[in-house]
Scaffold this motif. Structure first.
Motif, PDB file in Angstrom:
ATOM      1  N   SER A   1       0.920  -1.687  -6.667  1.00 46.29           N
ATOM      2  CA  SER A   1      -0.480  -1.117  -7.094  1.00 46.29           C
ATOM      3  C   SER A   1       0.283   0.028  -8.543  1.00 46.29           C
ATOM      4  O   SER A   1       0.851   0.598  -7.897  1.00 46.29           O
ATOM      5  CB  SER A   1      -1.359   0.358  -6.033  1.00 46.29           C
ATOM      6  OG  SER A   1      -2.007   0.693  -6.960  1.00 46.29           O
TER       7      SER A   1
ATOM      8  N   ARG B   1      -1.890   4.921   1.074  1.00 48.80           N
ATOM      9  CA  ARG B   1      -0.447   3.681   1.605  1.00 48.80           C
ATOM     10  C   ARG B   1      -0.472   4.426   2.739  1.00 48.80           C
ATOM     11  O   ARG B   1       1.098   3.466   2.915  1.00 48.80           O
ATOM     12  CB  ARG B   1       0.078   3.657  -0.358  1.00 48.80           C
ATOM     13  CG  ARG B   1      -0.756   3.546  -1.147  1.00 48.80           C
ATOM     14  CD  ARG B   1       0.324   3.252  -2.425  1.00 48.80           C
ATOM     15  NE  ARG B   1       1.024   2.810  -2.338  1.00 48.80           N
ATOM     16  CZ  ARG B   1       0.671   1.436  -2.762  1.00 48.80           C
ATOM     17  NH1 ARG B   1      -0.390   0.647  -2.635  1.00 48.80           N
ATOM     18  NH2 ARG B   1       1.923  -0.006  -2.342  1.00 48.80           N
TER      19      ARG B   1
ATOM     20  N   ARG C   1      -2.316  -0.280   1.995  1.00 48.83           N
ATOM     21  CA  ARG C   1      -1.375  -0.965   1.148  1.00 48.83           C
ATOM     22  C   ARG C   1      -2.182  -1.576   0.561  1.00 48.83           C
ATOM     23  O   ARG C   1      -1.902  -1.786  -0.380  1.00 48.83           O
ATOM     24  CB  ARG C   1       0.551  -0.983   1.087  1.00 48.83           C
ATOM     25  CG  ARG C   1       0.891   0.348   1.755  1.00 48.83           C
ATOM     26  CD  ARG C   1       1.969   0.100   1.873  1.00 48.83           C
ATOM     27  NE  ARG C   1       2.963  -0.590   2.938  1.00 48.83           N
ATOM     28  CZ  ARG C   1       2.860  -0.156   4.153  1.00 48.83           C
ATOM     29  NH1 ARG C   1       3.104   1.874   4.158  1.00 48.83           N
ATOM     30  NH2 ARG C   1       3.511  -0.356   4.758  1.00 48.83           N
TER      31      ARG C   1
ATOM     32  N   ALA D   1      -5.182  -1.027  -1.696  1.00 51.25           N
ATOM     33  CA  ALA D   1      -4.302  -0.255  -2.399  1.00 51.25           C
ATOM     34  C   ALA D   1      -3.936  -1.486  -3.904  1.00 51.25           C
ATOM     35  O   ALA D   1      -4.413  -1.462  -4.998  1.00 51.25           O
ATOM     36  CB  ALA D   1      -3.557   0.739  -2.242  1.00 51.25           C
ATOM     37  N   ASP D   2      -3.030  -2.163  -3.506  1.00 42.30           N
ATOM     38  CA  ASP D   2      -2.638  -2.984  -4.286  1.00 42.30           C
ATOM     39  C   ASP D   2      -3.542  -4.440  -4.419  1.00 42.30           C
ATOM     40  O   ASP D   2      -3.255  -5.643  -5.877  1.00 42.30           O
ATOM     41  CB  ASP D   2      -1.595  -4.019  -3.505  1.00 42.30           C
ATOM     42  CG  ASP D   2      -0.066  -2.458  -3.795  1.00 42.30           C
ATOM     43  OD1 ASP D   2       0.190  -1.896  -3.938  1.00 42.30           O
ATOM     44  OD2 ASP D   2       0.554  -3.449  -2.443  1.00 42.30           O
TER      45      ASP D   2
END
Length: 821
Positions: free
Chosen positions: A653, A666, A672, A675-676
């Protein structure tokens, strides 16, 4: 168009790069199309201006430009014009030719050339006259003849060359015609006597240059193609003066006074020159197109000409931006605005972002072309791309509906995506990519990979993961390929694809004395080889091998690592102790084999200390060579960079906070993944696969933590109070010494379970080798020591036992004696 040295100073923009939507930040990081999927699919297809300029017309002959590089700030080194003849002339004739070049007069030069072939003798004498005319005219010195008289002598000599029989004239025929053409062009300047007649003679001579070259006359300096540019300059004139590049750069009255008909003639000649590989012509076309669009009104007068239309549209697509924050100068800010969709957020990629408005100059251009009728548009697919960029989707659709070809299908796919018809977009992309990588000339070769990569983005957004992998593999976008292979496909899916489609490249042969090469010898040998690098296929196979090791399929992984004897595994290292370069043999297959053997021994050896030693070997291999045998290609290990950078590729991210300034959570694999992988073009299943395939633990250089776990496993098989136990945990802590919480957890275990050792004060920094032999005897030694200690502490017990035993023996013997009597 103009003096190339001047152009080298003036032209700073590179014209060989097409527009792209997104690029990873950082040093030397390659392009990625998955950084912003919406922007990638919304971006306007286009070619570089250099490609478009070279394809405005199709060359009808085999003439090729011969030009020295223009991207230098230094004066070009002196060139002997006769150099091409040196190899074919006898030494005496070559020396005579050079002596002629130094002669001070026509008569002396001609006399010195008596032993030369007629064409060389006549032409070189004329060149001496021409140089003298230039020198005398510039200095004002009395040269015995006026510059005009010297020019007349030169003309006579050049005409005499062309009057020779064709076979005799050939060595200098092109040269003589070109010199005559330039002389007549210089004498046709506006206001000069007989300017019109001289211009006609110049035009005829330039055409003769090309005819002679096509007939086979030698043209070692590319004068035939250069004649197109020289001829074009004749049309860049007004009744009062001849314009130069500064007039177009500065938009002077000279440029604006050129008759549209003459300007069209000049553009046609530059297009012919560019079609034959002339970079100088490309630069000239760029400069004129920029001026036409900057001033607006000249462009409107040119759009009825098909070639001018194509030029202006090509320039607009490649080098004209939109208006950012109401700053007109931003229209030429290519790096920021060549394709604004490359900077957009996920929600509004197709609509633009705050502060950006469509360039009115381009809107006027499209409107002016459209007024002539869509049916008469030249290069309709390019105009459709420009209309799409300007959000004139109705015009774009009308143009591509009647236009075949790759670029038209590409724009059709964009339009289908915009209206939400993914099925139609898939079909249009397939049409555009048909026959990849051999495509029609509507897109340049470099953009063919971009087209395939966009197909892959669309496939990925639809959950067609294997198809996306295949398309990325064929596109050349390696970073996006690695992401799909490492984080989206299951191991079984990836292995099946590699087995079927990705063979290893052949091992290059090595010299017989390769094993004794020094670093310098290796460097020299490597520089002489072609393609001495691992291919994309090899890289993908290694990625699969490392992934198999991570997931426990170590035995099966070995065949996917490159052969240890492959010379491409050799690298140049540096020995800091001796300050010398050394050769380093990378043997990932051997390291992986040693790793699997050590793990097997750790599981199966009979004795605990043997198991501990095996686990310790595995731990060291994981720590020292984990990058090569189990590292992630991208995050968190970045094996593709050898761990030198821990960012720049893949899907980690780049958004640290939300729009409302709150941190992006995260804490879990799912968080995660969210977010990524933001954005509407990511499926929930892709996020699940991404979360499932993350490193365990999800730490940078995760293999170091694997090494810690293996070292602790070795410690589990050792007596807790042994030196080897302490040494093992010390080594485990050293593996993660930059991660204080993890290193401290290992140290706390030592404190709880281990014995005091001398190296405890610098635990995890300076460790000793574990003594496995002593650890193997440790249980018995400890038992003996415990017994001795207990006896020493309780001496009365054995003494009492002995007394009782002695008394018992005495009593037994007394009783036996009585019984016997």
């Amino acid at each position: 168009m103009w003096n190339r040295k001047k152009l080298a100073v003036v032209i700073a923009a590179a014209l060989s790069t097409g527009t792209v939507a997104v690029m990873a930040c950082g040093p030397f990081f390659p392009l990625q199309v998955l950084d912003n999927r919406a922007a990638t699919l919304a971006a306007t297809p286009s070619n570089s201006f250099a490609y478009e300029a070279a394809h405005l017309v199709k060359a009808g002959d085999t003439l090729k430009a011969i030009e020295s590089p223009s991207n230098t700030w230094d004066d070009a080194p002196a060139v002997n014009p006769d150099q091409p003849d040196q190899a074919s002339l006898p030494p005496a004739q070559w020396q005579a030719l050079q002596a002629m070049r130094q002669a001070p007069s026509d008569e002396q030069a001609y006399a010195l050339g008596r032993q030369l072939p007629p064409a060389l003798r006549l032409y070189t004498t004329g060149a001496v006259d021409l140089l003298a005319a230039h020198v005398c005219g510039a200095s004002g010195e009395d040269c015995g003849r006026t510059p005009e008289a010297l020019q007349a002598l030169a003309i006579d000599r050049f005409q005499a060359v062309l009057a020779l029989p064709a076979e005799q004239a050939a060595p200098r025929a092109v040269w003589a015609a070109y010199a005559l053409a330039r002389l007549h062009a210089a004498r046709s300047a506006p206001g000069a006597a007989d300017a019109s007649a001289e211009r006609a003679l110049a035009l005829a001579a330039f055409a003769q240059v090309r005819s002679l070259a096509l007939a086979g006359a030698p043209d070692p300096w590319g004068m035939a193609v250069g004649s197109y540019g020289e001829q074009a300059r004749l049309y860049l004139s007004t009744a009062e003066q001849r314009c130069d590049y500064t007039d177009f750069m500065n938009s002077t009255t000279c440029a604006s006074a050129i008759a549209p008909a003459d300007l069209k003639q000049a553009l046609a000649l530059y297009a012919e020159q560019a079609a034959r590989g002339s970079d100088s012509a490309v630069q000239s076309l760029r400069m004129i197109a920029e001026w036409l669009l900057r001033d607006g009104s000249p462009a409107a007068a040119m759009v009825d000409d098909p070639l001018s239309q194509q030029l202006l549209v090509a320039y607009s697509l490649a080098l004209m931006g939109d208006i950012v924050n109401d700053d007109p100068n931003s229209a030429t800010d290519y790096l920021a605005n060549a394709d604004n969709t490359g900077q957009l957020g996920y929600a509004d990629a197709a609509q633009g972002y705050k502060g950006v408005s469509a360039n009115p100059m381009l809107q006027r251009l499209v409107a002016a072309i459209s007024q002539n009728g869509v049916q008469q548009v030249a290069g309709a697919d390019r105009l459709a791309a420009l209309a799409y960029r300007l959000s004139d989707y109705r015009l774009a659709q009308a143009l591509v509906d009647k236009q075949p070809g790759v670029l038209a299908s590409w724009v059709r796919a964009k339009l289908a995506l915009r209206r939400g018809d993914s099925e139609a977009a898939v079909q249009a992309y397939a049409e555009a990519a048909q026959g990849f990588p051999t495509l029609d000339s509507s897109i340049e070769p470099g953009e063919a990979g971009r087209l395939k990569a966009e197909q892959a983005v669309l496939s990925l957004s639809r959950g067609d993961y294997l198809q996306a992998l295949d398309q990325f593999y064929k596109s050349g976008y390696a970073e996006d390929l690695y992401y799909v292979a490492e984080r989206v496909l299951t191991l079984e899916e990836l292995k099946a694809y590699v087995d079927e489609h990705v063979p290893a490249s052949p091992i290059p042969p090595k010299p017989a004395d390769f094993s004794s090469f020094s670093a310098e010898q290796f460097s020299t040998w490597r520089g002489q080889q072609q393609g001495l690098t691992f291919t994309q296929a090899d890289q993908l196979r290694s990625l699969l091998a490392r992934r198999m090791v991570r997931q426990g399929q170590i035995d099966q992984a070995l065949g996917y690592f490159p052969d240890d004897g492959d010379p491409r595994n050799t690298e140049i290292g540096y020995d800091y102790e001796t300050n010398t370069s050394t050769l380093v043999a990378m043997t990932p297959r051997g390291w992986a084999k040693a790793y699997v053997d050590a793990r097997h021994d750790g599981e199966s050896d009979w004795f605990a200390t043997d198991r501990a030693e095996a686990w310790f070997t595995a731990a060291n291999l994981a720590r020292q060579h984990g990058m090569e045998i189990m590292g992630y290609q991208q995050g968190p290990d970045f094996a593709e960079f050898g761990g030198a950078y821990t960012y720049g590729t893949g899907r980690q991210s780049w958004q640290g906070i939300r729009d409302d300034s709150t941190p992006v959570p995260r804490d879990t694999p799912q968080q995660r993944a969210a977010a990524d992988l933001p954005g509407p073009l990511v499926t929930a299943d892709e996020r699940d696969r991404y979360a499932a395939s993350e490193a365990k633990p999800a730490q940078t250089f995760h293999y170091r933590y694997v090494a810690v776990a293996l070292a602790e496993k070795a410690a589990d098989n050792l007596p807790a109070r042994s030196q080897a136990f302490a040494a093992m945990l010390c080594r485990a802590a050293s593996f993660v010494q930059n991660d204080q919480p993890r290193a401290n957890a290992v140290y706390q275990r030592y404190v709880r379970e281990g014995a005091a050792v001398p190296f405890a004060e610098d635990f995890g920094r300076h460790c000793v080798e574990p003594d496995f032999i002593a650890a193997g005897h440790f249980t018995y030694v400890q038992a003996w020591r415990a017994t001795r200690h207990w006896v020493h502490q309780h001496l009365y017990v054995p003494v009492g036992v002995l007394l009782i035993l002695g008394a018992g023996i005495v009593a037994w013997r007394v009783r036996r004696a009585r019984a016997a009597s």
